[in-house]
Design an enzyme around this catalytic site. Sequence first.
Site, PDB file in Angstrom:
ATOM      1  CB  CYS A 107      14.527  48.405  68.455  1.00  0.00           C
ATOM      2  SG  CYS A 107      15.298  49.246  66.475  1.00  0.00           S
ATOM      3  CE  LYS A 117      14.968  54.020  69.954  1.00  0.00           C
ATOM      4  NZ  LYS A 117      12.993  54.330  69.648  1.00  0.00           N
TER       5      LYS A 117
HETATM    6  P1  NAD Z   1      16.247  48.432  58.059  1.00  0.00           P
HETATM    7  O1  NAD Z   1      17.140  47.579  58.620  1.00  0.00           O
HETATM    8  O2  NAD Z   1      14.463  47.994  57.463  1.00  0.00           O
HETATM    9  O3  NAD Z   1      16.614  49.158  57.202  1.00  0.00           O
HETATM   10  C1  NAD Z   1      17.849  50.550  57.311  1.00  0.00           C
HETATM   11  C2  NAD Z   1      17.954  50.568  55.720  1.00  0.00           C
HETATM   12  O4  NAD Z   1      18.931  51.398  55.428  1.00  0.00           O
HETATM   13  C3  NAD Z   1      17.996  49.091  54.594  1.00  0.00           C
HETATM   14  O5  NAD Z   1      17.267  49.491  54.075  1.00  0.00           O
HETATM   15  C4  NAD Z   1      19.129  49.344  54.593  1.00  0.00           C
HETATM   16  O6  NAD Z   1      19.596  48.544  53.090  1.00  0.00           O
HETATM   17  C5  NAD Z   1      19.714  51.324  54.672  1.00  0.00           C
HETATM   18  N1  NAD Z   1      20.943  51.389  54.415  1.00  0.00           N
HETATM   19  C6  NAD Z   1      22.241  51.183  55.513  1.00  0.00           C
HETATM   20  N2  NAD Z   1      23.212  51.688  55.025  1.00  0.00           N
HETATM   21  C7  NAD Z   1      23.126  52.356  53.972  1.00  0.00           C
HETATM   22  C8  NAD Z   1      23.750  53.114  52.993  1.00  0.00           C
HETATM   23  N3  NAD Z   1      24.816  54.575  53.106  1.00  0.00           N
HETATM   24  N4  NAD Z   1      23.005  54.486  51.747  1.00  0.00           N
HETATM   25  C9  NAD Z   1      21.795  53.567  51.825  1.00  0.00           C
HETATM   26  N5  NAD Z   1      21.254  53.008  52.423  1.00  0.00           N
HETATM   27  C10 NAD Z   1      21.550  52.249  53.551  1.00  0.00           C
HETATM   28  O7  NAD Z   1      16.454  49.183  59.403  1.00  0.00           O
HETATM   29  P2  NAD Z   1      15.132  49.694  60.667  1.00  0.00           P
HETATM   30  O8  NAD Z   1      14.424  49.029  61.501  1.00  0.00           O
HETATM   31  O9  NAD Z   1      15.185  51.236  58.943  1.00  0.00           O
HETATM   32  O10 NAD Z   1      15.969  50.220  61.908  1.00  0.00           O
HETATM   33  C11 NAD Z   1      16.507  51.654  61.337  1.00  0.00           C
HETATM   34  C12 NAD Z   1      17.113  52.469  62.565  1.00  0.00           C
HETATM   35  O11 NAD Z   1      16.006  52.711  63.422  1.00  0.00           O
HETATM   36  C13 NAD Z   1      18.086  51.492  63.482  1.00  0.00           C
HETATM   37  O12 NAD Z   1      18.847  52.330  64.344  1.00  0.00           O
HETATM   38  C14 NAD Z   1      16.955  51.215  64.513  1.00  0.00           C
HETATM   39  O13 NAD Z   1      17.215  50.826  65.977  1.00  0.00           O
HETATM   40  C15 NAD Z   1      16.102  52.447  64.210  1.00  0.00           C
HETATM   41  N6  NAD Z   1      14.469  52.099  64.932  1.00  0.00           N
HETATM   42  C16 NAD Z   1      14.090  50.857  64.834  1.00  0.00           C
HETATM   43  C17 NAD Z   1      12.780  50.892  64.748  1.00  0.00           C
HETATM   44  C18 NAD Z   1      11.890  49.985  64.337  1.00  0.00           C
HETATM   45  O14 NAD Z   1      10.871  49.519  64.447  1.00  0.00           O
HETATM   46  N7  NAD Z   1      12.799  48.938  63.916  1.00  0.00           N
HETATM   47  C19 NAD Z   1      12.334  52.001  65.673  1.00  0.00           C
HETATM   48  C20 NAD Z   1      12.709  52.888  65.990  1.00  0.00           C
HETATM   49  C21 NAD Z   1      13.522  52.571  65.718  1.00  0.00           C
HETATM   50  C1  UGA Z   2       9.436  48.870  70.260  1.00  0.00           C
HETATM   51  C2  UGA Z   2       9.468  50.079  71.495  1.00  0.00           C
HETATM   52  O1  UGA Z   2       7.972  49.791  71.590  1.00  0.00           O
HETATM   53  C3  UGA Z   2       9.227  50.847  69.834  1.00  0.00           C
HETATM   54  O2  UGA Z   2       8.779  52.627  71.306  1.00  0.00           O
HETATM   55  C4  UGA Z   2      10.545  51.833  69.741  1.00  0.00           C
HETATM   56  O3  UGA Z   2      10.616  52.995  68.982  1.00  0.00           O
HETATM   57  C5  UGA Z   2      11.215  50.668  69.205  1.00  0.00           C
HETATM   58  O4  UGA Z   2      10.779  49.186  69.505  1.00  0.00           O
HETATM   59  C6  UGA Z   2      12.247  50.592  68.847  1.00  0.00           C
HETATM   60  O5  UGA Z   2      13.642  51.675  68.942  1.00  0.00           O
HETATM   61  O6  UGA Z   2      12.391  49.763  67.703  1.00  0.00           O
HETATM   62  P1  UGA Z   2       8.644  47.209  68.335  1.00  0.00           P
HETATM   63  O7  UGA Z   2       9.836  46.555  69.051  1.00  0.00           O
HETATM   64  O8  UGA Z   2       8.216  47.514  67.314  1.00  0.00           O
HETATM   65  O9  UGA Z   2       8.725  48.602  69.495  1.00  0.00           O
HETATM   66  O10 UGA Z   2       6.979  46.841  69.404  1.00  0.00           O
HETATM   67  P2  UGA Z   2       6.767  46.457  70.582  1.00  0.00           P
HETATM   68  O11 UGA Z   2       5.672  46.740  71.169  1.00  0.00           O
HETATM   69  O12 UGA Z   2       7.504  47.327  71.817  1.00  0.00           O
HETATM   70  O13 UGA Z   2       7.473  44.967  71.560  1.00  0.00           O
HETATM   71  C7  UGA Z   2       8.068  44.388  70.760  1.00  0.00           C
HETATM   72  C8  UGA Z   2       8.073  43.073  71.814  1.00  0.00           C
HETATM   73  O14 UGA Z   2       7.852  43.042  73.705  1.00  0.00           O
HETATM   74  C9  UGA Z   2       7.793  42.484  71.222  1.00  0.00           C
HETATM   75  O15 UGA Z   2       8.213  41.233  70.699  1.00  0.00           O
HETATM   76  C10 UGA Z   2       6.275  41.981  72.360  1.00  0.00           C
HETATM   77  O16 UGA Z   2       5.152  41.150  72.127  1.00  0.00           O
HETATM   78  C11 UGA Z   2       6.442  42.002  73.134  1.00  0.00           C
HETATM   79  N1  UGA Z   2       6.068  42.474  74.686  1.00  0.00           N
HETATM   80  C12 UGA Z   2       5.473  43.578  74.380  1.00  0.00           C
HETATM   81  C13 UGA Z   2       5.631  42.017  75.792  1.00  0.00           C
HETATM   82  O17 UGA Z   2       5.807  40.878  75.870  1.00  0.00           O
HETATM   83  N2  UGA Z   2       4.968  42.235  76.366  1.00  0.00           N
HETATM   84  C14 UGA Z   2       4.562  43.580  77.037  1.00  0.00           C
HETATM   85  O18 UGA Z   2       4.116  43.791  77.401  1.00  0.00           O
HETATM   86  C15 UGA Z   2       4.259  44.246  75.332  1.00  0.00           C
END
Ligand code: NAD
Ligand code: UGA
Length: 461
Positions: A273, A217
Amino acid sequence: MKKTILCIGAGYVGGPTMAVMADNCPDYKVIVVDMNEERINAWNSDELPIYEPGLDEVVKRARNRNLFFSTDIIAGIKEASIIFVSVNTPTKTFGAGAGKAADLQFWEKTARDIIEHSKHDKIVVEKSTLPVRTAEAMRRILQSNTKNLNFDIISNPEFMAEGTAVTDLQTPDRVLIGALETVSGQQAMQRIKDIYLHWVPEEKIKTTNLWSSELSKLVSNAMLAQRISSVNSISALCEKTDANILEVSAAMGMDSRIGAKFLRAGIGFGGSCFKKDILNLVYLCEFYGLPEVAAYWEQVVKINEYQATRFVSKILNNMFNSVASKKIAIFGFAFKADTGDTRESPAITVSKMLLEERATLAIHDPEALKNAKLDLADETGDISYHCDPYKTAEGAHAIVVLTDWKQFQGYDYERIFKSMEKPAFIFDGRNILDHKKLFKLGFNVFPLGQREYSHLTEIEK
Ligand code: NAD
Ligand code: UGA
C-alpha cells in the site's frame, strides 16, 4: 440474527476485518465473498490463506456460527443490507495515469454487480483505499439503477497493519466513518457506527464528511511512509558523519511532538500500500493542478528506492566490488516481520540486483518462502530456498538481513560463522542484530546508518 453484512473481497483486509467484526457482533451474520475460489477454500480450511498472528483463533470461534466464506457473490448481494467492499485497488498499469493513478476496475465491477443483483436498498461501504471523490463516481454508477433503489455510500477506510492485524482491529487507534451530510447519509453512518460500537469505545469513532474520510486514509499512509523516508535519508548522512541513526531516532522520538514510532531506519518500506497510495496522492495533486505538492510527496518514493539501491552498493563496495559466484544468504523476504506477504518487499529489489551481479542466493524466511518463489520465478540464476537458517548460511560469503524477524536475533551465530566462507560479512538492513557481538565472533558487520565493524585492513578494503 439482526442483519446480514456482506464483504466483497476476502484478502488481507476483508478476511481479518470481517472475522474480528463477526467475533464481536454475534447478532450479525457476516458473509465474506471472493471470486477467487482457492482463497475461499483456504478461508474455510485449517490453513488460512494468510499468516497473521492470532487470526486462526478468531476465525475458528466465529466461522460457521455467524461468519461464512463463500464464492456466491450474487446470493450475498441479494441477502445483505450492508455491503463492505475491500477489493484490491492497485496502481494502474495502462492508459491515462499509468504508474500512478489507482486502477478502479475491480471496484467498478463490484458496483455493477451490486446494481444488477440488488432487490432492496443498501449501504455500500468503501473499505478499500480509494482516491478522494471516488464515492461520487460510485454514487453515480449505483444511482443509475432502473429499479428505483437507494444506495448510501459510506467511507470506512481500514488502518490495520499486517502482522498486527488482529490487535489493530480489536483495539484500533480510531475508526473513521465518512458520509454525505444528507439525512439518508447520516442515518447510514449511524448504522455503520452501531456495528463498531459493539467493541470500539465511542470516543475512538471519528465521523467526517465523505471526502475527508477518503483523503485521510491516503494521507495517513503518506505521512507514515514520509517518516520512514525521512529517517532513511538521514541514515545516509549518519554513515558519512559517524552519527548513529539509532541514537538520532531515539533522541528525536523523545520529543512528544515527533513521537517515537515509525523512525526505524532500514532498507525501505515495502507492502502493498505505501507506494501505491503515495503515487495515487501524487497523481491526484497533479490532476488538481498542484505540481509542487505532487513533487513533495513523490520524493518519499524516490528516497525509498534510493535506500534499497544504496544498500546493494554498500554490499558490493565492501565485498571487493564483486559478488559474482559468491553465495549470499538472504535472511528474510517478507516486507516486514510476522507476515508471509512479500508484495513490494524491498527484498525483491535487493535480490534482483544481487542476481544481476551474478550472486548465488540462498533465501530463508519463516513464512514467506512460498511467495518468494513466485516473486523470483522469472529470474535466471542460482537461487535456493530454506526453512533452516544454518543450511542457508553454510558456505556463504555474506548474510544479508532484509526483514526484521525477531527470531533472527536468537540464531547461533558462532555456529553460522564457522560454516561460512571467510572473510564473513553481515549486512544488517534492518539494524536488528547485536553488531558488536557479531564482530567479536569474527564477522565484518555493516549496519545501516551506523559505524561499520570491520576486521579488514585498509589495504584489504
Ligand atoms: P488483496 O489483493 O489481498 O484482496 C483483494 C481481494 O478482492 C482478492 O482476493 C480478489 O480476488 C478480490 N476481488 C477483486 N475483485 C473482486 C470482485 N469483483 N468480486 C469479488 N472479489 C473480488 O488486497 P488487500 O491487501 O486485502 O487490500 C484490499 C484493499 O484494502 C486495498 O484497497 C488496499 O489498499 C486496502 N488496505 C490494505 C491493507 C493491507 O494491510 N493489506 C490495509 C489497509 C487497507
Ligand atoms: C501500513 C500502515 O501502517 C497501516 O496503517 C495501513 O492500514 C496499511 O499500510 C495499508 O493501508 O495497507 P503495513 O504496510 O501492513 O501497514 O505495515 P507497516 O507496519 O506500516 O510497515 C510498512 C513498511 O515500512 C514495512 O516494510 C516496514 O518494515 C517498514 N517500516 C516501518 C520501516 O522501515 N521503519 C519503520 O519505522 C516502520
